[in-house]
Design an enzyme around this catalytic site. Sequence first.
Site, PDB file in Angstrom:
ATOM      1  CG  ASP A 204      -0.155   0.177   2.554  1.00 18.49           C
ATOM      2  OD1 ASP A 204       1.085   0.263   2.534  1.00 18.49           O
ATOM      3  OD2 ASP A 204      -0.820   0.246   3.602  1.00 18.49           O
ATOM      4  CG  ASP A 206       1.596   3.030   4.788  1.00 18.95           C
ATOM      5  OD1 ASP A 206       0.518   2.594   5.209  1.00 18.95           O
ATOM      6  OD2 ASP A 206       2.503   2.304   4.327  1.00 18.95           O
ATOM      7  CG  ASP A 291      -3.150   2.423   5.330  1.00 22.05           C
ATOM      8  OD1 ASP A 291      -4.199   2.088   4.752  1.00 22.05           O
ATOM      9  OD2 ASP A 291      -2.500   1.673   6.069  1.00 22.05           O
TER      10      ASP A 291
END
Length: 372
Positions: A204, A206, A291
């Site tokens: 992902d 962040d 995120d």
Amino acid sequence: AVNDSEVTPFSVPGYACQRRCTLENHNAVLTDALSLLAENAELSDEDGRGVAFRRAAAVLKALPSAVTNMSQLTGLPCLGGHSLRVIKDILENGTSSEVESTKESERFKALKVLTGIFGVGSKTADRWIREGIHNLQQLRDSGQTLNRAQQAGLEHYDDIKQPVSLAEAEAIRGIVGRAVASVSPEAQIVLTGGFRRGKLTGHDVDFLITHPEEGSEVGLMPKLVSWLESRVSFYAALLISKQPKMIVVMFKSIVTFSKILLNVISGIFLYGQKFRAVLEMGGRWRAVRVDLVVSPISQFAFALLGWTGSKLFERELRRWAGHEKGMSLSSHALYDNKQLSCLQGRYIRASSEEEIFAHLGLEFIPPNERNA
Ligand code: GTP
Ligand code: MN
Ligand code: MN
């Protein structure tokens, strides 16, 4: 060959947060094996065993060269009997039968596939497996009720499974940065997680967002999310869950974009190099997990430290703080349990990661050496 009596054992400190661990790993075969057993334990809700394997793997990652002989491991911390058996198996036979049979087990394979769906944890996966669901097709055919996150997770399964490149992360930083600047011009955005530790890919991207004026970060997240939603939904599916904010951003490549849509996007983002980089990279839309975390400036150093990882490094920092210093560390604060005043401990301020390490009595470890 080196005989046992000539072997100098390795030596490393007991806590991962005392060790410098870059991405260079001389024992990848061993650490991959232990990490797989850790993953299997975590997926089976055996967190204690999972941590034990993660700690053992982290010790091997920190060694300056490859392990060739069991006697080199004498006196190393965190290597329990189980981990040592696995290591011995691999050194002697090239593979570990336990690791191989775990890898091949139907249950492990099913748990991996099902928890690979965004929004599906080990408990849900376990329930589905008990109902005879072992793969995505069986899940689709089962008529199980999926929440919004899981629906998107299933729909974009292949995209989310595919690692995010640094170039994609930087492109997304451009977009999120633009959104942040639009809703709050003074706000700052930092790339955290694995990319801050020097990784070239991630599962992902962040981001940590803050505002130089304490209190001005309040309400920033909902504004940011609706800004992104209103613009991004033109060409991307956007998905938000609670704490932290997870957004699935899908980019479409120049190949399949209509000219009109491209104009719309350039109008929205006034994009420069970064967004164009995404457009030119792939041949199609893809989903990426993002995120987003917002932190007040007074907590920023703690949030930065807490969201940079690695997960084990963070866990070890908290264990060090608690066991060795009588303190509690979180991604919001450091609290000294010993300094009692009016039956309350004391919050310790810090405005940089360096200060937090100093308060904890630890040598500062820069992000690229936190890859435990
Ligand atoms: P990849 O994403 O696979 O590249 O690795 P990563 O190190 O970036 O992992 P991840 O994105 O899962 O986590 C990054 C950091 O965020 C780690 O230090 C985690 O401990 C931290 N983190 C993840 N989830 C949470 C959470 O719910 N709360 C807090 N406080 N920290 C979290
Ligand atoms: Mn990450
Ligand atoms: Mn993350």
